[in-house]
Structure formats: C-alpha cells, structure tokens
Write a protein that holds these residues in place. Structure first.
Motif, PDB file in Angstrom:
ATOM      1  N   ASN A  93      19.998-139.059  -1.582  1.00 14.68           N
ATOM      2  CA  ASN A  93      18.651-138.464  -1.551  1.00 14.68           C
ATOM      3  C   ASN A  93      18.096-138.478  -0.139  1.00 14.68           C
ATOM      4  OD1 ASN A  93      18.470-137.803  -4.183  1.00 14.68           O
ATOM      5  ND2 ASN A  93      17.245-139.564  -4.813  1.00 14.68           N
ATOM      6  N   LYS A 119      19.716-135.920   1.786  1.00 12.53           N
ATOM      7  CA  LYS A 119      19.347-134.597   1.274  1.00 12.53           C
ATOM      8  C   LYS A 119      17.951-134.172   1.730  1.00 12.53           C
ATOM      9  CE  LYS A 119      19.941-134.805  -3.150  1.00 12.53           C
ATOM     10  NZ  LYS A 119      20.149-134.679  -4.596  1.00 12.53           N
ATOM     11  N   TYR A 120      17.010-135.139   1.691  1.00 13.08           N
ATOM     12  CA  TYR A 120      15.611-134.756   1.904  1.00 13.08           C
ATOM     13  C   TYR A 120      15.099-135.086   3.313  1.00 13.08           C
ATOM     14  CZ  TYR A 120      15.891-134.174  -3.102  1.00 13.08           C
ATOM     15  OH  TYR A 120      16.266-133.759  -4.342  1.00 13.08           O
ATOM     16  N   ASP A 174      13.941-143.376   5.059  1.00 16.17           N
ATOM     17  CA  ASP A 174      14.277-142.180   5.851  1.00 16.17           C
ATOM     18  C   ASP A 174      13.026-141.629   6.514  1.00 16.17           C
ATOM     19  OD1 ASP A 174      12.970-140.096   4.154  1.00 16.17           O
ATOM     20  OD2 ASP A 174      14.379-140.878   2.647  1.00 16.17           O
ATOM     21  N   ARG A 206      11.037-135.627   4.362  1.00 15.20           N
ATOM     22  CA  ARG A 206       9.828-134.915   3.920  1.00 15.20           C
ATOM     23  C   ARG A 206       8.875-135.794   3.111  1.00 15.20           C
ATOM     24  NH1 ARG A 206      12.362-130.996  -0.780  1.00 15.20           N
ATOM     25  NH2 ARG A 206      11.943-132.418  -2.497  1.00 15.20           N
ATOM     26  N   TYR A 209      13.168-135.069 -13.331  1.00 13.83           N
ATOM     27  CA  TYR A 209      11.957-134.826 -12.556  1.00 13.83           C
ATOM     28  C   TYR A 209      12.337-134.523 -11.117  1.00 13.83           C
ATOM     29  CZ  TYR A 209       7.133-134.906 -11.152  1.00 13.83           C
ATOM     30  OH  TYR A 209       5.902-134.540 -10.690  1.00 13.83           O
ATOM     31  N   ARG A 210      11.809-133.414 -10.655  1.00  6.73           N
ATOM     32  CA  ARG A 210      12.036-133.050  -9.251  1.00  6.73           C
ATOM     33  C   ARG A 210      10.710-132.647  -8.643  1.00  6.73           C
ATOM     34  NH1 ARG A 210      16.740-128.925  -9.678  1.00  6.73           N
ATOM     35  NH2 ARG A 210      16.504-129.305 -11.876  1.00  6.73           N
ATOM     36  N   VAL A 211      10.473-133.139  -7.445  1.00  2.78           N
ATOM     37  CA  VAL A 211       9.213-132.780  -6.792  1.00  2.78           C
ATOM     38  C   VAL A 211       9.300-131.301  -6.420  1.00  2.78           C
ATOM     39  CG1 VAL A 211       7.719-133.240  -4.817  1.00  2.78           C
ATOM     40  CG2 VAL A 211       8.992-135.107  -5.887  1.00  2.78           C
ATOM     41  N   GLY A 248      20.421-131.006  -6.307  1.00  2.08           N
ATOM     42  CA  GLY A 248      19.928-132.108  -7.150  1.00  2.08           C
ATOM     43  C   GLY A 248      19.557-131.637  -8.539  1.00  2.08           C
ATOM     44  N   ILE A 249      19.751-132.538  -9.491  1.00  2.00           N
ATOM     45  CA  ILE A 249      19.438-132.198 -10.884  1.00  2.00           C
ATOM     46  C   ILE A 249      18.378-133.131 -11.459  1.00  2.00           C
ATOM     47  CG2 ILE A 249      21.577-131.044 -11.557  1.00  2.00           C
ATOM     48  CD1 ILE A 249      22.683-133.749 -12.371  1.00  2.00           C
ATOM     49  N   GLY A 250      17.866-134.016 -10.656  1.00  2.00           N
ATOM     50  CA  GLY A 250      16.767-134.881 -11.117  1.00  2.00           C
ATOM     51  C   GLY A 250      17.242-136.044 -11.971  1.00  2.00           C
ATOM     52  N   LEU A 297      17.679-140.697  -9.546  1.00  2.00           N
ATOM     53  CA  LEU A 297      16.767-141.851  -9.549  1.00  2.00           C
ATOM     54  C   LEU A 297      16.643-142.481 -10.942  1.00  2.00           C
ATOM     55  CD1 LEU A 297      13.902-140.886  -7.068  1.00  2.00           C
ATOM     56  CD2 LEU A 297      15.816-142.435  -6.731  1.00  2.00           C
TER      57      LEU A 297
HETATM   58  P1  ADP Z   1      17.635-135.116  -7.422  1.00  2.00           P
HETATM   59  O1  ADP Z   1      18.985-134.933  -7.955  1.00  2.00           O
HETATM   60  O2  ADP Z   1      16.739-133.942  -7.581  1.00  2.00           O
HETATM   61  O3  ADP Z   1      17.610-135.684  -6.056  1.00  2.00           O
HETATM   62  P2  ADP Z   1      16.578-137.657  -8.147  1.00  2.00           P
HETATM   63  O4  ADP Z   1      16.305-138.229  -9.459  1.00  2.00           O
HETATM   64  O5  ADP Z   1      17.547-138.351  -7.282  1.00  2.00           O
HETATM   65  O6  ADP Z   1      16.994-136.180  -8.398  1.00  2.00           O
HETATM   66  O7  ADP Z   1      15.203-137.542  -7.369  1.00  2.00           O
HETATM   67  C1  ADP Z   1      14.064-137.021  -8.022  1.00  2.00           C
HETATM   68  C2  ADP Z   1      13.163-136.344  -7.038  1.00  2.00           C
HETATM   69  O8  ADP Z   1      12.567-137.319  -6.165  1.00  2.00           O
HETATM   70  C3  ADP Z   1      13.881-135.411  -6.094  1.00  2.00           C
HETATM   71  O9  ADP Z   1      13.935-134.128  -6.674  1.00  2.00           O
HETATM   72  C4  ADP Z   1      13.015-135.424  -4.868  1.00  2.00           C
HETATM   73  O10 ADP Z   1      11.996-134.479  -4.982  1.00  2.00           O
HETATM   74  C5  ADP Z   1      12.402-136.801  -4.864  1.00  2.00           C
HETATM   75  N1  ADP Z   1      13.090-137.683  -3.900  1.00  2.00           N
HETATM   76  C6  ADP Z   1      14.011-138.623  -4.194  1.00  2.00           C
HETATM   77  N2  ADP Z   1      14.386-139.275  -3.078  1.00  2.00           N
HETATM   78  C7  ADP Z   1      13.686-138.734  -2.049  1.00  2.00           C
HETATM   79  C8  ADP Z   1      13.619-138.963  -0.638  1.00  2.00           C
HETATM   80  N3  ADP Z   1      14.357-139.896  -0.063  1.00  2.00           N
HETATM   81  N4  ADP Z   1      12.762-138.220   0.071  1.00  2.00           N
HETATM   82  C9  ADP Z   1      11.995-137.296  -0.509  1.00  2.00           C
HETATM   83  N5  ADP Z   1      12.008-137.018  -1.814  1.00  2.00           N
HETATM   84  C10 ADP Z   1      12.840-137.726  -2.588  1.00  2.00           C
END
Ligand code: ADP
Length: 486
Positions: free
Chosen positions: A379, A382-383, A407, A410, A425-427, A437-439, A442
């Motif tokens: 993550n 990725k972000y 990190d 964003r 859940y995805r932001v 990502g598939i949410g 986490l």
């Molecule tokens: P995904 O497969 O979408 O990453 P996760 O369950 O790992 O699913 O994360 C859920 C959501 O949390 C992500 O879609 C993202 O929006 C947010 N997120 C997780 N980790 C980070 C991070 N390190 N920085 C920013 N946003 C994050």
C-alpha cells in the motif's frame, strides 16, 4: 418451528411445574410448622400439668399428719374450700408406709393400676420423684408423680399422686384437628394463587415466543419491547434483542459482502468480455488478436488474485486458517520482505528505508507476519508518488513489539480512516487511473493483528503521508482460530 399447540403446552408445563414445586414446598412447610406448634403445645401443657401436681403435692403435705394411730388427714371439714381440696387430692392418690404397705388407694388410682411393691420400694429408697403417665381402661391418661414424704416425727411415706390429662389432651387434639383440617383449603388457595402468579410471570414469555416466531431473515429489525421491570425476564429480552441485532448486522454484512463481490467480479468480467468481443469483430491480424488476449489475460489474473484473496480472507475469518506461532526473529523476516520490495520501490522512484534493530524476537506465524508487512508495504509503495519515502521501523519493548510502516504519500482523509479496514473499502480517488487494489489488503492485516492478540493504529495527514503502527505482544496465548471481523 414449534406449533402453537406445543408452545402452549410448554408454557403450561413450566407453569404447572412451578406451581407444583411451590405447592409441595408450601404443604411441607405447613406440616412442619403445624407439628412444631403441636409439640410446643404438648410441652407447655405437660409442664403446666407438672406445676399443678407440684402444687397439689405441697397442699397434700399440709393436710397429712402423723398421729399415734398412723397417718391421718387433718383439715377443717367445715371449710368448703378445704373439703374440696381434700376431695380433689384424694381422687388419684396412693399412700404407702416406708415398708411399702399400702395405706390408702383411691378408686381413681385403682383403675389405672396400683404400683407394684417393688416400684414403691425403689422410689422409697431413691427418694427422688418419678414422673409417669398411666392410662385407664377407657383410654384416659393420668400424669402421676411418685415420691416420698417425710412428716414431722421423721416417718417416711410413699405418695403417688396424679391428675387427669383429658383436658390437656383434648386441647392438643382440638388444635391438631383445627390446624390440619384447614390444610387442604390452605393448600388449595395457595395452589391457586401460585398458579395465577406463575401464569402472570410466564405471560411475558409468550410475548417473547410470539415475537421471535415472527422474526425472519427479511424481518430482523423487529425487537421485543422491554418491560422496564429490571428483572431476569428483562435481561433475557435484552440479551435476545442484542442477539437479533448481531444477527441483523451479520445479515447486513453478508448482503453487503455479496453485493461487493458481485460488483468486483462483474467489472473485470465485463471488461474481458468487451475486449474479446471487440477483438473478435475488429481485430485485423495476429498482432491485434494477441494484444486483446494479453489484456484479457491480465484481467483474468486480477480476477484470480481477487478470488484467491477472498478465499483466504473468508478462510481466516471462519476459523479455518490456524496460526502456527513460534518465537521468530522479526527483523530477519522484515529484511526478507523489504528485499522483495526494493525493485518495485526503485521502479516507482521511492526511497525504501529500514530502521531495524539487530534482532527482535516475537512469537508470530511467519507466513502471516510476512503477509501483514507485505500488505502494508505494498500500500505504501502504491499510494506514494515518485520521489517519496517509505520507512519501516521495528522496536522491541519489554512486553511488546512495535512495527511501523510510514510513507510520504497521498495520505488518507480523516473521514475515511474508520473504514479503511472494512472489506472492499477503498478511499475514493480523483485519479481515474487509480484502479489498483481490491480493498482487501487492510482487512487481512486487521485479521492477522487481531489473531496475534495485537492492535493496529493509523495516523495520516492527507497529502503528506500515512503511518500504520502495529503493536504485537511479545509472547501470547495460544492463537485463537480466527476472530470474526465485526
Ligand atoms: P487496496 O487493495 O485498495 O489497497 P486495502 O484494504 O489495502 O485495499 O486499503 C484500503 C484503502 O485504504 C485503499 O484503497 C487506500 O485508499 C487506503 N490506503 C491504504 N494504505 C494507504 C496508504 N499507505 N496511503 C494512502 N492510502 C492508503
């Protein structure tokens, strides 16, 4: 589902059992109390009778005189009171001299049986009073006091004196009869009251049964109204309502889950289908067909990853994934995982920093700990946009170990923080190309932390990065199968 008949029968049985139990106890108590009072009455009557006989004894001493001719009654025959007393004293009376020769035996004594000479001599020798109860041929009992009497002059006599116990016994009989003849009425009234009480107490249970029968999968919002009596039944209703609430939440989650999964599966399937259809209709030449197949393959790979992740998460949450915990060097595991991310981080233009002690022993399941760190790192990579930094820190305390993945990416807006551990859940992102990502990552991290008895916190400043802090106990109790996510 139980029929109405069986339901009513059940309530009746419970009411019947309650009433029957209460009745048995009540009857037993009544009998015990009755017997206790009867015995007390007998004891009181007997001691009263003894007192009267002792009085008679004292009076008798005053009426008897030693004369030359022998023992004589001396009282004022003109006094009606003395005459009455003397007559009463002689109703049940036996007098004997110190050799045991009978001097006077009243007819009343004769019918209850004259004492044998041996008994008279025994009393004369012991000189201590002896009490006994004798019965006449008609069944009337007499209380007898046998003792010795020394008259002025030193002569010793045997005196047995008694009183009729008919009145005393009649009082006890009357009490017994009156008390115990009322018992059936009291038991009947008590039983009726008990039955009404049991019915009243059990009546709210009917309400519980009725409501629970009307609750179905599509009707889980129903609740049994509280009675606000603060009693056990209210507690039962409250427990029942809370159980329904939990069921409702689970149902809701299941529905949401099904909807999410369908949605997640539909998008790539539609994409694959569209691409293949377009390729079929428009592709010219092997090259274009190849491109279409490659894109479809990528989508199916994503699909397969998704299904795999779903399967693993559901296995974890349903308890099929058993942790294999053992003391391991977390630094070594962290270094291995970090190594896997060096190239992706480099490709993304990120600096990967590790702040690890030389050794850090923790009791973990190696595979799950790797997955935890890997998900957090993936993550972070990725972000975080190019030029940023991803930092992994590990600290060992006395009782716990802390793992932080931070990190400079964003970040996560505050309102989304409570939901990021929910499945799917995805932001929402403004970046339309952000379909990675598939949410589920986490959700998995949350399960792993929970299964290790730890906790996870996230802090973030949107636009400046996010920091995930995992706290795990150094050694923990045997791993729970899999805590359900709530
Ligand atoms: P995904 O497969 O979408 O990453 P996760 O369950 O790992 O699913 O994360 C859920 C959501 O949390 C992500 O879609 C993202 O929006 C947010 N997120 C997780 N980790 C980070 C991070 N390190 N920085 C920013 N946003 C994050």
């Amino acid at each position: 589902m139980p029929s109405l008949g069986s339901r009513t029968r059940f309530t009746r049985q419970l009411g019947f059992r309650l009433t029957a139990g209460y009745l048995v106890f009540f009857t037993f108590l009544h009998i015990v109390v009755g017997l206790f009072f009867r015995n007390t009455l007998i004891r009181v009557q007997e001691s009263r009778m003894r007192e009267l006989i002792e009085d008679d004894w004292a009076t008798l001493r005053g009426f008897l005189r030693q004369t030359d001719a022998g023992l004589a009654w001396t009282y004022n025959a003109d006094s009606p009171q003395d005459s009455f007393l003397a007559e009463r004293l002689q109703r049940v009376l036996l007098l004997a001299d110190q050799k045991g020769n009978l001097l006077q035996v009243s007819p009343g004594y004769r019918v209850i049986g004259v004492e044998p000479p041996s008994e008279i001599r025994r009393v004369l020798q012991s000189r201590t009073p002896v009490w006994k109860v004798s019965r006449d041929p008609w069944g009337t009992n007499y209380m007898i006091r046998m003792g010795t009497l020394t008259l002025p002059g030193g002569r010793l006599y045997f005196v047995a004196q008694g009183r009729n116990m008919a009145v005393t016994e009649a009082t006890v009989r009357q009490f017994t009869w009156q008390y115990f003849s009322g018992l059936p009425v009291i038991v009947l009234v008590g039983g009726l009251l008990g039955w009404l009480l049991a019915k009243q107490v059990l009546q709210p249970l009917q309400q519980v049964v009725r409501t629970s029968e009307s609750i179905t999968g599509s009707n889980l919002s129903l609740r049994i109204p509280m009675r606000n009596a603060g009693d056990e039944l209210d507690r039962l209703i409250d427990t029942f309502n809370r159980m329904i609430e939990r069921l409702e939440n689970s149902f809701q989650q299941m529905r949401q889950f099904t909807a999410d999964v369908s949605h997640e599966l539909r998008t790539p399937i539609t994409a694959v289908r569209g691409q293949l259809e377009v390729a079929l209709l428009t592709a010219q030449g092997e090259e274009q067909l190849r491109d279409a197949i490659l894109t479809a393959l990528e989508e199916t790979e994503r699909l397969s990853d998704f299904v795999k992740a779903m399967l693993q998460l559901s296995q974890a949450e349903s308890g099929q994934l058993v942790l294999c915990k053992a003391p391991r060097d977390l630094c070594m595991i962290a270094r291995d995982v970090l190594d896997q991310y060096r190239i992706p981080a480099e490709d993304a233009g990120l600096r990967l920093v590790a702040d690890l002690p030389s050794q850090c022993i923790g009791e973990v399941d190696r595979i799950q700990f790797e997955r935890l760190l890997s998900n957090l790192l993936s993550n972070a990579v990725k972000y975080t946009p190019s030029g940023g930094e991803v930092r992994v820190e590990l600290q060992s305390g006395e009782h716990q170990v802390k793992l932080a993945v931070a990190d400079t990416g964003r970040g996560i807006p505050r309102e989304h923080l409570p939901h990021i551990f929910d499945r799917f859940y995805r932001v929402p992102s403004t970046d339309s190309s952000d379909t990675r990502g598939i949410g589920l990552g986490l959700s998995f991290v949350a399960w792993i932390v929970k299964a290790h008895g730890g906790s996870i916190d996230v802090t973030s400043t949107p636009g400046r990065g996010a920091r995930f802090l995992v706290t795990l106990p150094l050694s923990s109790a045997p791993a729970p199968a899999a805590p359900a996510q709530t």
